[in-house]
Motif scaffolding. Sequence first.
Motif, PDB file in Angstrom:
ATOM      1  N   HIS A 105       0.839  -1.209   0.000  1.00 27.46           N
ATOM      2  CA  HIS A 105       0.000   0.000   0.000  1.00 27.46           C
ATOM      3  C   HIS A 105       0.869   1.252   0.000  1.00 27.46           C
ATOM      4  O   HIS A 105       0.625   2.194  -0.744  1.00 27.46           O
ATOM      5  N   GLY A 160      -7.323   2.543  -3.513  1.00 24.06           N
ATOM      6  CA  GLY A 160      -6.330   1.711  -2.838  1.00 24.06           C
ATOM      7  C   GLY A 160      -6.770   1.356  -1.425  1.00 24.06           C
ATOM      8  O   GLY A 160      -6.587   0.226  -0.969  1.00 24.06           O
ATOM      9  N   VAL A 180      -7.216  -2.255   0.476  1.00 26.91           N
ATOM     10  CA  VAL A 180      -6.602  -2.605   1.757  1.00 26.91           C
ATOM     11  C   VAL A 180      -7.675  -2.992   2.766  1.00 26.91           C
ATOM     12  O   VAL A 180      -7.523  -3.957   3.516  1.00 26.91           O
TER      13      VAL A 180
END
Lengths: 356, 356, 356, 356, 356
Positions: free
Chosen positions: A212, C274, C278
């Motif tokens: 990430h 993103g 996650v």
Amino acid sequence: MSLLGKSYNPPGTPPGSLLAHDRGRLEALRISLIEYNDSYFEERKAISVDECRPYLATPTLTWIHVQGTAEPEVLHNLGEQLKLHRLALEDVLNTGQRPKAESYEGQLFVVLSLPNFKNGRIDISQVSLFIGADYLVSFHSATDDPFEPVRKRLREQTGRLRGLGTDALLHALVDLVIDQGFPVLEGFGERIEELEEELLQHPDKHTLAVIHQLKRDLLVLRRMLWPQREVINSLLRDGHHLIHETTRLYLRDCYDHAIQIMDLMESYRDMAAGMLDVYLSSSSNRLNEVMRVLTVIATLFIPPTFIAGIYGMNFDRSSPWNMPELGWRYGYAFSWVIMLAMIIGLLVFFKHKRWF
Amino acid sequence: MSLLGKSYNPPGTPPGSLLAHDRGRLEALRISLIEYNDSYFEERKAISVDECRPYLATPTLTWIHVQGTAEPEVLHNLGEQLKLHRLALEDVLNTGQRPKAESYEGQLFVVLSLPNFKNGRIDISQVSLFIGADYLVSFHSATDDPFEPVRKRLREQTGRLRGLGTDALLHALVDLVIDQGFPVLEGFGERIEELEEELLQHPDKHTLAVIHQLKRDLLVLRRMLWPQREVINSLLRDGHHLIHETTRLYLRDCYDHAIQIMDLMESYRDMAAGMLDVYLSSSSNRLNEVMRVLTVIATLFIPPTFIAGIYGMNFDRSSPWNMPELGWRYGYAFSWVIMLAMIIGLLVFFKHKRWF
Amino acid sequence: MSLLGKSYNPPGTPPGSLLAHDRGRLEALRISLIEYNDSYFEERKAISVDECRPYLATPTLTWIHVQGTAEPEVLHNLGEQLKLHRLALEDVLNTGQRPKAESYEGQLFVVLSLPNFKNGRIDISQVSLFIGADYLVSFHSATDDPFEPVRKRLREQTGRLRGLGTDALLHALVDLVIDQGFPVLEGFGERIEELEEELLQHPDKHTLAVIHQLKRDLLVLRRMLWPQREVINSLLRDGHHLIHETTRLYLRDCYDHAIQIMDLMESYRDMAAGMLDVYLSSSSNRLNEVMRVLTVIATLFIPPTFIAGIYGMNFDRSSPWNMPELGWRYGYAFSWVIMLAMIIGLLVFFKHKRWF
Amino acid sequence: MSLLGKSYNPPGTPPGSLLAHDRGRLEALRISLIEYNDSYFEERKAISVDECRPYLATPTLTWIHVQGTAEPEVLHNLGEQLKLHRLALEDVLNTGQRPKAESYEGQLFVVLSLPNFKNGRIDISQVSLFIGADYLVSFHSATDDPFEPVRKRLREQTGRLRGLGTDALLHALVDLVIDQGFPVLEGFGERIEELEEELLQHPDKHTLAVIHQLKRDLLVLRRMLWPQREVINSLLRDGHHLIHETTRLYLRDCYDHAIQIMDLMESYRDMAAGMLDVYLSSSSNRLNEVMRVLTVIATLFIPPTFIAGIYGMNFDRSSPWNMPELGWRYGYAFSWVIMLAMIIGLLVFFKHKRWF
Amino acid sequence: MSLLGKSYNPPGTPPGSLLAHDRGRLEALRISLIEYNDSYFEERKAISVDECRPYLATPTLTWIHVQGTAEPEVLHNLGEQLKLHRLALEDVLNTGQRPKAESYEGQLFVVLSLPNFKNGRIDISQVSLFIGADYLVSFHSATDDPFEPVRKRLREQTGRLRGLGTDALLHALVDLVIDQGFPVLEGFGERIEELEEELLQHPDKHTLAVIHQLKRDLLVLRRMLWPQREVINSLLRDGHHLIHETTRLYLRDCYDHAIQIMDLMESYRDMAAGMLDVYLSSSSNRLNEVMRVLTVIATLFIPPTFIAGIYGMNFDRSSPWNMPELGWRYGYAFSWVIMLAMIIGLLVFFKHKRWF
């Protein structure tokens, strides 16, 4: 660096206002100066704006470099002397600008982003350049000075830089800033390769956070470097009178490097996305596998436990129909045979299905 | 090849510097030369730069080929004699360049990427070409020589290559480099078809790594081949005086091939992405199925185990209300009936729900 | 604001019809006026349309600002006096317009979106501007007045705004609207950073809703701000006679800011995407981990329970073959040894596999 | 068709070489010829290249159609007589070309892809057309002849085709090839609708393979049809002297159809992607549901089994503190009450949570 | 509407053929006519093609509207009288065309898609318009007539439509068709908001099907509306002599609306994609949570069941080493203490880990 990565004046402020930003990192500002031409070279360090004035009047080329967070007063002072446009000065002060090249009467103003790879993290500082016929003023918003190699080339007269104009100096600085992308990307490349190794060997929760982080760093890096390509292209194409034909050839080379860096960056972004997919998949695989083995173990013992439960029942054995097995001579062995047969049968079944 | 795939000079190095890179694969450099025209043909192998000199002075066409990792001194020497531009020489030395075509006074400089499919992995080497009116200098950064077919055509006078200029030779080399993409993509195509087979039959952890590798290879391949299309297009469009009209027709054919290769590459990328989806889905399906069967087995035995537990209780049977079943004549059979009924009931239920 | 975010006339209505929309938020409309030139300044608040008339006739510049939801009658009245085009007036009334710049004979009509970050949510209101040679009429569709800083600059004569034309005033207002994007994005940036923190520490169901909300807000914001860039570009490029060359320089700066805002927005969108990845991954990891530990505990006790079940069986011990262990002196200890061995064996196995 | 879908000469082969490909499907080549003008019509089937010669010399229009896999000798022979360019002939032989239109002195060369939907699978063959002032040579690489409808129109003089030039014949053939896309897409549409039905009713492992196959077929179809649009556009735009103004109008219609086909194809691709998402989700839902019910069943019986275990303990009842329940008159009933209470309590809890 | 959404002639049919399609919904065709100018107005309903003839000869403007599925004979008849191009007529008949604007000598032919939101589903019909100097012929392929508002404006002389040319009428119809997108998108917006509500409250299997349906509807809508923007742009840009300057201003407004609709559509598509993500995530979360609670319950009882099993063993208590606990005075209480300790210990552990 905050996520916004950009200082800005409050909305409604008159354009060109130079306001101090309380960024808590006001290091001492250091101004250095190099005065040179083909046959002359003088270098001054840590001087004041006022000390720069006499050098600007001479016909030799003057390179003033301002290192550290610019202060409004210094900028204002410099701006007055060099007739720098207020809008450009505002951009120098409000760091985190998008790279750009703009021309203000007879002057060229270039903003670039200088990436740096420190301790596995990316750090981006702003380089601002004012180019006139016989002077170049550079600002760098960080503590460490990246331009020493160019200064050395001037000092030791390596290459032909000393004999050329400010456009050649501009190229040298732009080239250095652009090429800085290569070691940064090399650092990223190594990080990616380590991650891939880790990914296929033993991915854990930490890996996810690292991927990430990598994606986010590439995102920030891309935002700051992508426009750089366009900046060089506009220097090449717009035909500003300060840029000579020979320099143009070298800028083309620079443009080429900028494109290669963007290509690499895009590849890395795709790779990072691919790694996330692999992580998700292999981490889910790994957890599922654990569950499978655990369940296999539990499943092996549940059926024989049922059998043991059967023969633990207390039916009244005075009736011959009730639990005659208990009275058999080999009843116990018989129960073990059944239970083991169950366990072994399941084991064979699982083996056959390749669940082990 | 490292992930960066590119050698570069440290930032701040003067442009055009020829620096040696310690890449640990310095094989002996081999220079070969072919001197030809319509009626003359001479071939020299393993000669030195100095031996090339007399050939360059003649009016016949000279093709110098440098095989292996270039050394700075050799390049510098060759550059001096042929007046090759330092920036171009830097690109020859720093392999891993993006394909490009550039012209330096009267000279054309072309960089191409030559893909190779060895042992299921992709390998990319750099081909650099300098074209002048009566000479062509080619550099190839790998050990094996890809240009033998062209040399043979010259030697055996197949086709009309011998009677034409350096632009025809340029086309022959570019054509060969581009067409090399077809066998490489054929190799990829076979790999993809094998993978698809494997994917639908028995996907395992290894499959994921192979798909990831495939995607990465395609990513690298694409980065190196994509600009090739643009290179040929610029040769076609920019109208460099060295490229004649008839050669242009053939380059158009070449351009066509380059586009077909890019189209195929994009299709393959989409297929690889699709395979990842199928892998994720079918591997998760497979694992879930295992869990389902295991849980079905466990679930079958838990309820009857409860019944067995009931009749294993030790309540004082002196009270007629306590566990009268234990005293029944067919109590044991009764318990089996209940337990089997439970098992069979669940089996029927699971069968009905198609959980088997 | 509804998802459509736009008021519209029913299909088939003649173009330029001014219809009232029952949006349930008809606040009192407030008209204010500033009459100024280099040496003169007069400010009027809460006046009627008719009171504006005399000011329009004077050669001094007139800035009429209409705050709040416009009413059809007021618009019609104003439109008559200033000869505003009916199509433009329809756009003022039907808020939620896409930002645009259009010119109607001698007049420039600009629609902008003003974002606002209140209590963690985004709110977008419409700013409509009519610019003529000596007047500027501005409409703002919300309750609070954003233009006070500009009014103050005129009042206190900071900057050179008082001495310039309506194009400078236009720039001041556009600049303010565009720059409003920075604090909004700063707000988003903080929200993203908090979310990332939360994401890696303790993601829960709420986090998902917040990420979804963030993505949706960015989607709406992007739809309303994206065209703004094009609006400024068209002001720069179309060369409307009302925009002077000096103002153009300032608009270029404005354009720059608009691009930076779009860049940041795109980065934020990528980051939000993103974060979703996650979240999905870490929430699935977390749940799987729970299941793993639970199953480990269950699995530890199932095999020894089986052993206990064995020795709870009631086989008739009159046969020496039946359950002799029960008669052993250390039978009980023996059973404990087996059971503990099983538990410890499994523990060691699990530890070795790192399932704990 | 292999995944590459394209025949190619080995890299390094001189351009324009006609090499035979061993594709194992060399059917007999059939040449047919139609000689026509407004008032004359003659049709010959299964003739040799040499028999075509006299027809080419006449002023009437000649349409030569070569059906089946072309052989190098036939091509070479035809090429000599009609002065067809070698590069074009190479493209006829190496089927799987990207659709394109090229002009060679006075001649137009067009390559098209003809899709076919057979038994639920897509099959693509190549149509190559050479157009001169009074002849058209067509090649089709498959066994079945698609051009019969056009032949019939010529034979029966429907429409005005007989009275027009070779460009009208070209349009008729191109139109037929393009329109072939509609039934193919209709076939795909039906396949998608069946799949969607299956998807929502009872998705299984097979469904995944079918969706994957559909996506792959659309990918191949798109690669082969996408450039077709550009081909027609270039015929329209480049103003080749063989294409008359009236034909241009009809080609525009054709272009329109090509765009509609591409639009549909893109929609189908999006739908296929959407179906994969739904498949993944609903198959995972279905499996999870199974697990839930199974676990509910197991969970219902585990707590009462614990109670049964309790009362199966053998504590020495001589101590009044040990297991007094066993001596109660209604101890057994009491234990059932507890156990049933547990089961019912859990059932109520599960029902309340809607886990059933 | 089938997925293809388009009628087409079999490949090989001569272009411009008018073939009937058996679509099973041949409603009676209704032709209506309005004859008008500034001072004259006549309206005829349900007339035949032949009755239209005299009106066409007059200098007043004639608007013929054909409602319902066109029949080949009617079209052919109308086409003859108005000299409509056969290719255009084919497009009227083969509904499901991509929106487009084409000009045939002196005539303008426009195809538009009219979306409709009925009972939560989208329905798209085709509007075809032929515009000449003094006539406009419109075709609408559905049963209900959308153009009544325009007819009413003509009838009641609202707006200036009566005094203007056919281009103004064209604008009125195009404007109505485009604006029809707003209520449709408003319908979608409400559907999305309901879905989001449902999604966060209690997502079930049905939700997935609805999201899938929404995505598919948006896909179809987008395919049919996207080209509409280009149609209006070409009317604006191509400068057809039938479109006057003043109408152009109104078409610009129309273009603006078309862009806003596309913007909204894209936002909705992104939102639908986002909802799918949230659905997948929250449905998986929900199921996982169920499993967690179930497993927690099972795990609580398995260890104490083991203890109960221990004390249910039948070791021979004649050995003092065997199960001395059974003889303890408080043995039973002791076992309860252990079992409760286990349960409470696990509860505390689970609570601490927040697994409840």
